[in-house]
Design an enzyme around this catalytic site. Sequence first.
Site, PDB file in Angstrom:
ATOM      1  CG  HIS A 272       7.698  -7.427   0.074  1.00  0.00           C
ATOM      2  ND1 HIS A 272       7.072  -8.001   1.163  1.00  0.00           N
ATOM      3  CD2 HIS A 272       8.966  -7.909   0.073  1.00  0.00           C
ATOM      4  CE1 HIS A 272       7.940  -8.787   1.796  1.00  0.00           C
ATOM      5  NE2 HIS A 272       9.094  -8.742   1.164  1.00  0.00           N
TER       6      HIS A 272
ATOM      7  CG  LEU B 269      -2.293  -6.247  17.651  1.00  0.00           C
ATOM      8  CD1 LEU B 269      -3.469  -6.765  16.821  1.00  0.00           C
ATOM      9  CD2 LEU B 269      -2.806  -5.448  18.840  1.00  0.00           C
TER      10      LEU B 269
ATOM     11  CG  ASP C 299      -0.219   0.130   2.552  1.00  0.00           C
ATOM     12  OD1 ASP C 299       0.595   1.067   2.690  1.00  0.00           O
ATOM     13  OD2 ASP C 299      -0.463  -0.682   3.465  1.00  0.00           O
TER      14      ASP C 299
ATOM     15  N   GLY D 172       4.415  -4.337  13.410  1.00  0.00           N
ATOM     16  CA  GLY D 172       3.317  -5.036  12.743  1.00  0.00           C
ATOM     17  C   GLY D 172       3.726  -6.005  11.661  1.00  0.00           C
TER      18      GLY D 172
END
Length: 239
Positions: A107, A201, A92, A175
């Site tokens: 990537h 997380l 993104d 993340g």
Amino acid sequence: MKVLVLTGAGISAESGIPTFRDADGLWEGHRVEEVATPAAFQQNPQLVHKFYNARRRHLLQEHVRPNAAHIALAEYEKNHDDDFLLITQNVDNLHFVAGSQNVLPMHGQLMEARCTETDRVIPWREDLTPSTPDPETPSRRGSLRPNVVWFGEMPHGMDEIQMAAQNADLFLAIGTSAVVYPAAGIVQETPVNCRRIEINLNATPQSGVFTETIRGSASIEVPKFLKRLQLEAKTSGEA
Ligand code: APR
């Protein structure tokens, strides 16, 4: 202080972009690893284009915006006087939209197409199909592919990444599940005295090699941690 940051899908999760491995990891019954390969593209370009078209359309939606973690990284970079490199595994464009400058999308980028014949990279917002004409040479059809790195292909910027890792004073992994190499191995390339911070997380297979692991959501923990860094720098008189 030379800062190296590595981000993965978890930093964009709160912007509404699903991660790869948190849910069932399937797309229309296919494992991502089955769709994101050069062999899959050769055998079934239609299917591979469909996968990336869906993700590109999703990214173009109004509500998909950088979150507080992307923004805090961009702000931190602006005020940082020494080297700062942000390596992202994400395809993104949210780090760019947030204003980050020194970004290495290892990537590739979903909003770019690449000609398989000439290797030319062009900004791209539309769907791609096996017969999409190359805008520069309209008679050439079907040569465009998403400019993303597939499983089995070499990520971009490996030399620069290795150099930055070897010189890093602070390494921050945000993340990422740390299962896809070579990205997952970058932490091991940093010097032993490098301060290694993981924000996620959950625990990852690499958590044990970090100096500090922060468990929590990126949008909360990244701004908090970067603020702490700035305070530390002020106290020690460093930039
Ligand atoms: N805040 C922090 N961490 C989060 C959040 C959040 N809000 N949401 C999810 N995470 C963490 C998950 O715990 C997990 O460890 O983000 C990670 C996402 O892992 P993956 O989906 O495996 O994403 P990533 O590590 O970027 O994948 C690497 O795999 O399929 C390929 O090329 C693709 O770049 C991708 C690569």
